[in-house]
Design a protein around this motif. Structure first.
Motif, PDB file in Angstrom:
ATOM      1  N   ARG A 113       7.180  -6.670   3.491  1.00 25.62           N
ATOM      2  CA  ARG A 113       6.005  -6.601   2.609  1.00 25.62           C
ATOM      3  C   ARG A 113       6.424  -6.790   1.155  1.00 25.62           C
ATOM      4  N   MET A 114       7.531  -6.174   0.759  1.00 25.65           N
ATOM      5  CA  MET A 114       8.021  -6.333  -0.613  1.00 25.65           C
ATOM      6  C   MET A 114       8.436  -7.779  -0.862  1.00 25.65           C
ATOM      7  N   ARG A 115       9.018  -8.421   0.151  1.00 26.28           N
ATOM      8  CA  ARG A 115       9.409  -9.825   0.003  1.00 26.28           C
ATOM      9  C   ARG A 115       8.170 -10.701  -0.264  1.00 26.28           C
ATOM     10  N   GLU A 116       7.106 -10.463   0.488  1.00 26.98           N
ATOM     11  CA  GLU A 116       5.871 -11.225   0.297  1.00 26.98           C
ATOM     12  C   GLU A 116       5.307 -11.026  -1.110  1.00 26.98           C
ATOM     13  N   LEU A 117       5.311  -9.781  -1.577  1.00 23.48           N
ATOM     14  CA  LEU A 117       4.728  -9.475  -2.880  1.00 23.48           C
ATOM     15  C   LEU A 117       5.552 -10.049  -4.029  1.00 23.48           C
TER      16      LEU A 117
END
Length: 333
Positions: A113-117
């Motif tokens: 999720r952090m990678r996507e954001l």
């Protein structure tokens, strides 16, 4: 409808250039304090609000902090995290920052999720919660030089004396130390501790405070974060005639279980002290240690942004890498 004030309007009222207003909004640390104050007064007088989308395009920043919420697990102690998120959102807004809340079931899902954001440019920094020894999230963020602060210590070599990343936490040992001293003064030296099984960084820290302030006849009781299990643990101690003058607990959930066991044993006068100062503890008249999540939120923003209004990657440095908030004991009759 009245026309919304512009940067040019602010510059005119403050008697400065348009660029100076822009500097106050985006890099205030480079503006002289007297000038910055004059511009801020003009902004307040006119009710000027920067256009977020335009600012993001200009500065290549989203002005957004991503905050992870732990999975809902029931119980009564989630109010602390709720208060923290509310305080962080409120205080971030005062710095012209927004908060984006995201959820993940486990650390690996959170990393994705952090990678996507970050790949999508949706956030400038992260606040992670529920830290633990060997946490892969902190390593991922450090390797990519993504600004972040954790609400919670790393619980390992990367800790108080030589922290590798920025963190804010509540000094649980200080809280239970104060609670135990209060209990000894009020009820007697035989102050038991009802805590979680060993191995939890937070739980072990709270137990340490009790041991440091407890008497030689102190008893350690164990239960998971469950009211009925806590009740059974205390009831078992009573059945074995264990001498107990008071009980300091690792959470309000455990304290409620202890209070129920004491009532069933005819010991309504037994002093029970919880941790978290939840509305449930207040309703039952239980003394409890309050974590002060609003101060945690202040500490998080101070580490992320300092006195400015933008976030930038910053490595931990001795003496400035963490904030340890001292909780307060809320004593109730």
């Amino acid at each position: 409808m009245a026309k919304a004030p512009t940067v040019e309007d602010v510059a005119r009222v403050a008697a400065v250039s348009r660029q100076t207003v822009s500097n106050v909004l985006n890099t205030p640390e480079i503006v002289k304090p007297a000038t910055r104050e004059r511009v801020e007064q003009a902004i307040a007088q006119l009710g000027y609000r920067p256009h977020t989308a335009a600012r993001a395009l200009r500065t290549r920043r989203s002005s957004t902090i991503g905050v992870h919420l732990d999975p809902y697990a029931g119980g009564i102690s989630g109010v602390v995290l709720d208060r923290f998120v509310h305080a962080l959102t409120d205080r971030a807004g005062e710095r012209r920052m927004r908060v984006l809340i995201y959820a993940a079931r486990d650390p690996q899902q959170e990393i994705e999720r952090m990678r996507e954001l970050t790949d999508g440019g949706e956030v400038d920094a992260f606040v992670i919660t529920g830290t633990f020894h060997g946490d892969p999230r902190t390593r991922w963020l450090l390797e990519r030089d993504v600004p972040f602060v954790s609400f919670g210590r790393p619980w390992g070599a990367d800790d108080v004396d030589a922290p590798e990343h920025l963190w804010v936490d509540v000094d649980g040992a200080a809280g239970t130390r104060a609670a135990t001293r209060f209990a000894r003064e009020r009820a007697g030296d035989r102050v038991a501790f009802l805590g979680w099984p060993a191995g939890s960084g937070t739980g072990d820290d709270r137990e340490r405070g009790w041991r440091e302030a407890g008497g030689p006849d102190a008893v350690r009781l164990t239960a998971t974060e469950d009211v009925q299990e806590a009740r059974r643990a205390v009831a078992s101690a009573f059945s074995m005639q264990t001498p107990i003058d008071a009980i300091v607990c690792a959470s309000d959930t455990l304290a409620i279980g202890a209070r129920l066991a004491a009532a069933a044993a005819g010991r309504d006068d037994l002093l029970v002290i919880g941790f978290d100062n939840t509305p449930a503890a207040e309703a039952l008249g239980l003394s409890s240690v309050e974590q002060l999540p609003e101060e945690v939120a202040d500490g998080v923003l101070e580490l992320l942004m300092g006195a400015g209004s933008v976030v930038a990657p910053r490595r931990a440095a001795a003496g400035s890498a963490h904030v340890l908030v001292t909780p307060r004991l809320v004593a109730r009759a």
